[in-house]
Design a protein around this motif. Structure first.
Motif, PDB file in Angstrom:
ATOM      1  N   ASP A 584     -38.525  21.299   8.774  1.00 44.24           N
ATOM      2  CA  ASP A 584     -37.047  21.349   9.619  1.00 44.24           C
ATOM      3  C   ASP A 584     -37.772  22.167  10.813  1.00 44.24           C
ATOM      4  N   ALA A 585     -38.146  23.443  10.746  1.00 49.87           N
ATOM      5  CA  ALA A 585     -38.658  24.268  11.834  1.00 49.87           C
ATOM      6  C   ALA A 585     -39.587  23.523  12.722  1.00 49.87           C
ATOM      7  N   VAL A 586     -40.742  22.927  12.075  1.00 50.87           N
ATOM      8  CA  VAL A 586     -41.749  22.501  12.843  1.00 50.87           C
ATOM      9  C   VAL A 586     -41.017  21.150  13.773  1.00 50.87           C
ATOM     10  N   ARG A 587     -40.145  20.403  13.161  1.00 49.67           N
ATOM     11  CA  ARG A 587     -39.682  19.239  14.012  1.00 49.67           C
ATOM     12  C   ARG A 587     -39.011  19.723  14.936  1.00 49.67           C
ATOM     13  N   ARG A 588     -38.448  20.798  14.840  1.00 45.06           N
ATOM     14  CA  ARG A 588     -37.464  21.496  16.059  1.00 45.06           C
ATOM     15  C   ARG A 588     -38.615  21.944  17.082  1.00 45.06           C
ATOM     16  N   ALA A 589     -39.642  22.511  16.897  1.00 43.73           N
ATOM     17  CA  ALA A 589     -40.578  23.109  17.384  1.00 43.73           C
ATOM     18  C   ALA A 589     -41.230  22.203  18.319  1.00 43.73           C
ATOM     19  N   VAL A 590     -41.601  20.854  17.915  1.00 43.14           N
ATOM     20  CA  VAL A 590     -42.293  19.819  18.412  1.00 43.14           C
ATOM     21  C   VAL A 590     -41.521  18.725  19.092  1.00 43.14           C
ATOM     22  N   PRO A 591     -41.567  18.645  20.480  1.00 42.06           N
ATOM     23  CA  PRO A 591     -40.670  18.089  21.341  1.00 42.06           C
ATOM     24  C   PRO A 591     -41.094  16.419  21.044  1.00 42.06           C
ATOM     25  N   ASP A 592     -40.005  15.535  21.374  1.00 41.50           N
ATOM     26  CA  ASP A 592     -40.460  14.180  21.174  1.00 41.50           C
ATOM     27  C   ASP A 592     -41.740  13.862  22.052  1.00 41.50           C
ATOM     28  N   GLY A 593     -42.361  12.803  21.492  1.00 37.96           N
ATOM     29  CA  GLY A 593     -43.620  12.313  22.323  1.00 37.96           C
ATOM     30  C   GLY A 593     -44.717  12.967  22.005  1.00 37.96           C
TER      31      GLY A 593
END
Length: 662
Positions: A584-593
């Motif tokens: 979850d933390a990684v998904r938040r830290a990596v922007p779309d695209g």
């Protein structure tokens, strides 16, 4: 600064003793007489304190006293009153404060001094190390009656400059008469030797076992003044166990001095009796073992190719019963669970015993526990013996298994038998556990059989400190083995009494006592930071050579920590936890695209350059380190987990995020 009355009186006593030792009072009287005679006129017979101190200072007496007084800080007091450490770690490069040894005046001590070495001829051509230059070093490790010591490292040389003293407590409460100081006769009955292990550490931090020696210290009981000097010739290990590697000059002294020393005839007679008693027990066990082996071969002719190991050679080339390499070992507060013990043993380095020349033959060398721990690495037998000892200490019924892996490679591992009949295999080199479910070859073909996950193929024998069983089932394949140890048609036992006669406790054998485990001396946070910083420099330099710039994302690096902690927890307990939060933390830290890539890897050494070279050999890791693209951000996180004996599990994770451009 105010001192409590007892501390103040203790300080006054120390200063008074120091002044008496230096005969300061006599010197003050001389200066006083001289000052009155030379510097005062006859009409002035009054001499002030200031005049006297000035005269003492001029003659350098005050300076001499201050030089001689050594103030030993009470480290524990300092630790209690110091301010809490800040969250950032600063490495204190000052030399460590020596803790003051509390000597109990009702106890007897052996003061062992190492006063240099000579004739280490392998280092005859060794150049003098330049100041500040990293060089190979020798370290001497000692074990005596549950006490362990380590010398300061000295540069390898033909005449290594060892100058260390070790205070060994001889009198232990376990002897009974706890309140009475041991006399010479009582100490003569203490047959534990001082086990000395010499380790060489090269410039890359790799350790080698140079020598393992058992020092007979009781000759000091017959020495005049309670002091004796011994020249100890150290012999090599393994294939070089008959070759001298050097000589250590050792001085032994008893504290307090003995009121009455023994005659040399008494000590030599005692040593001869002990040797004869041990030799006779070992001879009788050998006769019994030969008889047992003949009976075992008569069961089935094919038994002579099974791996049934009754004796094994130690590092000094001495044949010892395999049961003597194992005994219950309690780790105190250093290890909490059997699985944590398995993890600890697995992070000790694995190295096959060195063999000179080719031929592919395996050099056999089962090390004494002290030699294994001090070197911090050993063969699979050393790992299995230690793990079995720790599991026995945790109250499990554990055995060392001797057999083969794939392609008939000899191997040892550990087995535990549960009270419900569950048999579990423990791989000491990895910490993995496997439940054993035997295949029944008599079942009809349609019956589904369990598929073994373990890597073991055959098993010849199992043993611990009290029992030895030879496998006499029709097949020695592990998958069809039934571990009903009470069924003598499946497992041929050895006599427990015979094993007890040559294995401690209750024997004056040549078997060395087990040393206690030592707590780690490594600061996990400081070491993690150091390795991480070195890896950042190595990655930046590598990318610079490829013409790529490097931008580090500190926040992303920090987010990798939970993953590394979860990997170590899984290795220790077999339970995976916390993965959802990390993702979850990684998904938040990596922007779309953007794309995220991560690569975790595990080591048991702390050499950043070696770790980096290994990582580059993996195509996945190399892809991250050499990542090209738009808005590339790199991250690296290192987490060092410390275990007893300064063993470490080092987890490293490289990661990158970049904008995907199709």
């Amino acid at each position: 600064m105010s001192l409590p009355p007892e501390k103040a009186s203790e300080l006054k006593q120390i200063i008074h003793q120091q002044l008496l030792k230096m005969d300061v009072h006599g010197r003050i009287r001389e200066v006083l007489a001289e000052t009155i005679r030379e510097e005062l006129a006859p009409e002035h017979q009054q001499l002030s304190t200031e005049d006297l101190i000035k005269a003492l200072r001029q003659r350098g007496i005050i300076d001499d006293v201050m030089k001689e007084l050594k103030f030993v800080t009470d480290v524990n007091e300092k630790e209690r009153t110091s301010a809490p450490k800040p969250s950032t770690h600063f490495v204190d490069r000052e030399p460590p404060v020596l803790r003051k040894t509390n000597i109990d005046p009702t106890r007897r001590y052996l003061y062992l001094q190492v006063l240099g070495g000579k004739a280490f001829l392998e280092h005859l051509q060794e150049p003098e190390p330049l100041p500040g230059q990293i060089c190979s070093t020798f370290t001497l490790c000692l074990h005596f009656r549950n006490q362990r010591f380590r010398s300061k490292p000295v540069p390898c040389a033909c005449e290594p400059d060892f100058h260390d003293g070790f205070l060994l407590e001889v009198h232990k409460d376990s002897l009974g008469d706890g309140s009475k100081m041991a006399d010479a006769t009582t100490m003569l009955s203490i047959c534990d030797p001082v086990h000395m292990v010499l380790i060489k550490t090269d410039t890359f931090g790799e350790t080698t076992l140079v020598a393992s020696y058992f020092l007979e210290w009781r000759s000091v009981l017959a020495a005049e003044n309670g002091i004796t000097n011994v020249a100890v010739e150290l012999l090599g290990v393994g294939t070089e166990s008959k070759v001298s590697v050097g000589v250590l000059n050792i001085r032994l002294e008893m504290y307090p001095q003995l009121n009455k020393t023994l005659s040399p005839e008494i000590t030599s007679t005692q040593f001869t009796l002990e040797r004869q008693k041990t030799a006779e027990k070992e001879r009788l066990f050998l006769v019994y073992a030969k008889q047992w082996w003949r009976e075992y071969l008569q069961i089935r002719p094919t038994h002579n190719i099974r791996l049934v190991k009754i004796f094994a050679q130690d590092e000094n080339g001495v044949n010892r019963p395999v049961c003597s390499y194992v005994r219950p070992l309690r780790a105190g507060r250093l290890l909490d669970t059997p699985r944590q013990a398995a993890r600890f043993v697995s992070v000790l380095g694995y190295e096959r015993a060195p063999v000179i020349g080719g031929g592919g033959g395996k050099q056999e060398q089962w090390c004494a526990l002290l030699a294994f721990l001090c070197r911090n690495k050993g063969d699979c037998e050393d790992h299995a013996n230690l793990l079995c000892s720790l599991l026995l200490g945790f109250g499990l019924e554990a055995f060392v298994c001797v057999g083969t892996k794939a392609k008939g490679v000899p191997h040892t591992w550990v087995m535990t038998c549960g009270t419900d009949g569950t048999v579990t295999f423990w791989e000491s080199l990895t910490g993995h556990r496997y439940i054993h479910r035997p295949i029944n070859p008599d079942d009809p073909p349609l019956v589904e059989q369990p598929k073994p996950l373990y890597p073991y193929r055959t098993i010849g024998c199992i043993f611990n400190h009290q029992k030895f069983f030879g496998n006499c089932q029709p097949s020695d394949a592990v998958e069809v083995c039934v571990f009903d140890l009470h069924d003598e048609s499946k497992w041929k036992p050895m006599s427990g009494e015979a094993i007890k006669s040559v294995c401690p406790p209750g024997t004056t054998s040549s078997v060395p006592p087990f040393p206690p485990l030592c707590a780690s001396t490594i600061d996990a946070a400081v070491t993690s930071n150091e390795i991480e910083l070195q890896l950042r420099i190595l990655v930046s330099e590598h990318r610079k050579d490829l013409g790529l710039s490097t931008v580090w994302d500190d926040q992303l690096s920090y987010l990798l920590s939970p993953a590394l902690a979860a990997y170590e927890l899984e290795r220790t307990t077999g339970v995976s936890a916390g993965n959802e939060e990390f993702q979850d933390a990684v998904r938040r830290a990596v922007p779309d695209g953007h794309t995220f890539k991560g690569f975790p890897i595990h080591f048991v050494h702390r050499n950043a350059r070696r770790a980096f070279a290994t990582c580059l050999r993996s195509p996945f890791c190399e892809e991250i380190i050499c990542c090209r693209g738009d808005q590339v951000r790199l991250a690296v996180r290192v987490r060092v987990f410390t275990y007893p004996e300064s063993a470490c599990a080092v987890w490293i994770m490289f990661a990158c995020k970049y904008r995907s451009v199709l």
